[in-house]
Motif scaffolding. Structure first.
Motif, PDB file in Angstrom:
ATOM      1  N   ALA A 135      24.249  15.035  -5.698  1.00 13.45           N
ATOM      2  CA  ALA A 135      24.162  14.323  -6.972  1.00 13.45           C
ATOM      3  C   ALA A 135      25.310  14.745  -7.863  1.00 13.45           C
ATOM      4  N   ILE A 136      25.656  13.865  -8.779  1.00 12.00           N
ATOM      5  CA  ILE A 136      26.638  14.169  -9.813  1.00 12.00           C
ATOM      6  C   ILE A 136      25.913  14.110 -11.150  1.00 12.00           C
ATOM      7  N   LEU A 137      26.027  15.196 -11.907  1.00  6.52           N
ATOM      8  CA  LEU A 137      25.459  15.265 -13.246  1.00  6.52           C
ATOM      9  C   LEU A 137      26.615  15.216 -14.233  1.00  6.52           C
ATOM     10  N   MET A 138      26.583  14.231 -15.105  1.00  8.72           N
ATOM     11  CA  MET A 138      27.584  14.125 -16.161  1.00  8.72           C
ATOM     12  C   MET A 138      26.970  14.645 -17.452  1.00  8.72           C
ATOM     13  N   LEU A 139      27.617  15.626 -18.060  1.00 15.35           N
ATOM     14  CA  LEU A 139      27.218  16.147 -19.368  1.00 15.35           C
ATOM     15  C   LEU A 139      28.416  15.999 -20.288  1.00 15.35           C
ATOM     16  N   GLY A 140      28.387  14.981 -21.118  1.00 19.09           N
ATOM     17  CA  GLY A 140      29.546  14.676 -21.946  1.00 19.09           C
ATOM     18  C   GLY A 140      30.714  14.336 -21.032  1.00 19.09           C
ATOM     19  N   HIS A 141      31.828  15.046 -21.181  1.00 21.58           N
ATOM     20  CA  HIS A 141      33.011  14.821 -20.335  1.00 21.58           C
ATOM     21  C   HIS A 141      33.039  15.740 -19.122  1.00 21.58           C
ATOM     22  N   ARG A 142      32.028  16.595 -18.976  1.00 22.01           N
ATOM     23  CA  ARG A 142      31.992  17.521 -17.835  1.00 22.01           C
ATOM     24  C   ARG A 142      31.229  16.894 -16.682  1.00 22.01           C
ATOM     25  N   ARG A 143      31.707  17.174 -15.469  1.00 20.76           N
ATOM     26  CA  ARG A 143      31.129  16.610 -14.245  1.00 20.76           C
ATOM     27  C   ARG A 143      30.688  17.756 -13.343  1.00 20.76           C
ATOM     28  N   PHE A 144      29.382  17.762 -12.971  1.00 22.25           N
ATOM     29  CA  PHE A 144      28.841  18.811 -12.117  1.00 22.25           C
ATOM     30  C   PHE A 144      28.368  18.194 -10.809  1.00 22.25           C
ATOM     31  N   ARG A 145      28.769  18.799  -9.711  1.00 24.79           N
ATOM     32  CA  ARG A 145      28.350  18.359  -8.378  1.00 24.79           C
ATOM     33  C   ARG A 145      27.191  19.254  -7.937  1.00 24.79           C
ATOM     34  N   LEU A 146      26.051  18.644  -7.609  1.00 24.09           N
ATOM     35  CA  LEU A 146      24.861  19.386  -7.210  1.00 24.09           C
ATOM     36  C   LEU A 146      24.524  19.047  -5.768  1.00 24.09           C
ATOM     37  N   GLU A 147      24.548  20.056  -4.914  1.00 22.43           N
ATOM     38  CA  GLU A 147      24.206  19.882  -3.500  1.00 22.43           C
ATOM     39  C   GLU A 147      22.689  20.007  -3.321  1.00 22.43           C
ATOM     40  N   THR A 148      22.211  19.660  -2.133  1.00 25.53           N
ATOM     41  CA  THR A 148      20.794  19.795  -1.811  1.00 25.53           C
ATOM     42  C   THR A 148      20.300  21.202  -2.142  1.00 25.53           C
ATOM     43  N   HIS A 149      19.173  21.282  -2.812  1.00 26.48           N
ATOM     44  CA  HIS A 149      18.488  22.504  -3.232  1.00 26.48           C
ATOM     45  C   HIS A 149      19.097  23.171  -4.459  1.00 26.48           C
ATOM     46  N   GLN A 150      20.174  22.639  -4.996  1.00 22.02           N
ATOM     47  CA  GLN A 150      20.698  23.183  -6.244  1.00 22.02           C
ATOM     48  C   GLN A 150      19.952  22.524  -7.403  1.00 22.02           C
ATOM     49  N   ALA A 151      19.870  23.260  -8.508  1.00 25.66           N
ATOM     50  CA  ALA A 151      19.139  22.778  -9.673  1.00 25.66           C
ATOM     51  C   ALA A 151      20.009  22.871 -10.910  1.00 25.66           C
ATOM     52  N   ALA A 152      19.619  22.139 -11.936  1.00 25.65           N
ATOM     53  CA  ALA A 152      20.318  22.172 -13.217  1.00 25.65           C
ATOM     54  C   ALA A 152      19.280  22.068 -14.327  1.00 25.65           C
ATOM     55  N   GLU A 153      19.569  22.704 -15.446  1.00 24.99           N
ATOM     56  CA  GLU A 153      18.729  22.604 -16.633  1.00 24.99           C
ATOM     57  C   GLU A 153      19.663  22.444 -17.817  1.00 24.99           C
ATOM     58  N   PHE A 154      19.325  21.520 -18.726  1.00 20.13           N
ATOM     59  CA  PHE A 154      20.223  21.276 -19.843  1.00 20.13           C
ATOM     60  C   PHE A 154      19.473  20.662 -21.020  1.00 20.13           C
TER      61      PHE A 154
END
Length: 196
Positions: A135-154
């Motif tokens: 998955a790709i998580l866009m936060l403002g102008h920042r782009r985060f690539r999340l692989e299987t089993h990775q998590a994000a909180e924001f």
């Protein structure tokens, strides 16, 4: 005493002991915190002393819990089924502990919008984990690539969007009350598009 009363009595005694042990406290330490004698606490835990309401309130406070939680009985609806929204490719599970919380499983095939003007921003917090794919998580102008089993909180006050990267992906997202409200449209239905 009925069988139901005896079961609750036994359950409360087991909870008191389990909470004490989980804190790493001796009988003496909890007794001191609850302003009871060590022998009284031992008899309470072992069922040789009647449970008194005032002692339960004091013990609950000493164990950093509430009387309601200490005497809560198990509910019959432990297993829940998802609500399926086929039009948007989502499954949602209600979170009973807090009706304002929401858990959503979603399959995505499209990348997220990279233009902040097309992203959402609203009060709240969101947590997600990638179940499969990338998955790709866009936060403002920042782009985060999340692989299987990775998590994000924001915090969801940041303009945000999520989508797939190079093929389908599935995510599981948890929204607090404010974030869930921010993902609803005016009609009260889930807004279209990926959570995020």
């Amino acid at each position: 005493m009925t069988q139901e009363d005896e079961d609750l009595d036994s359950l409360v005694r087991k909870r008191i002991r389990a909470l004490r042990v989980a804190q790493g406290w001796s009988l003496e330490e909890l007794a001191s915190r609850a302003h009871l004698s060590q022998s009284s606490l031992s008899r309470i835990e072992n069922g040789r002393r009647r449970l008194a309401l005032d002692q339960l309130v004091t013990l609950a406070r000493a164990l950093d819990t509430t009387l309601d939680q200490l005497v809560e009985t198990a509910t019959e609806d432990v297993v829940t089924s998802p609500v399926i929204d086929g039009a948007h490719g989502r499954m949602r599970w209600p979170v009973k502990a807090d009706p304002g919380m929401s858990v959503v499983r979603q399959r995505m095939t499209e990348p997220p919008p990279e233009n902040p003007a097309r992203m959402r921003a609203h009060p709240g917090r969101e947590w997600l984990v990638v179940l499969s794919g990338t998955a790709i998580l866009m936060l403002g102008h920042r782009r985060f690539r999340l692989e299987t089993h990775q998590a994000a909180e924001f915090p969801t006050m940041m303009p945000h969007a999520i989508g797939a990267d190079g093929g389908p992906c599935e995510i599981l997202g948890i929204f607090d009350r404010d974030a869930r409200r921010g993902h609803r449209n005016d009609s009260g239905d889930d807004a279209q598009g990926a959570p995020g």
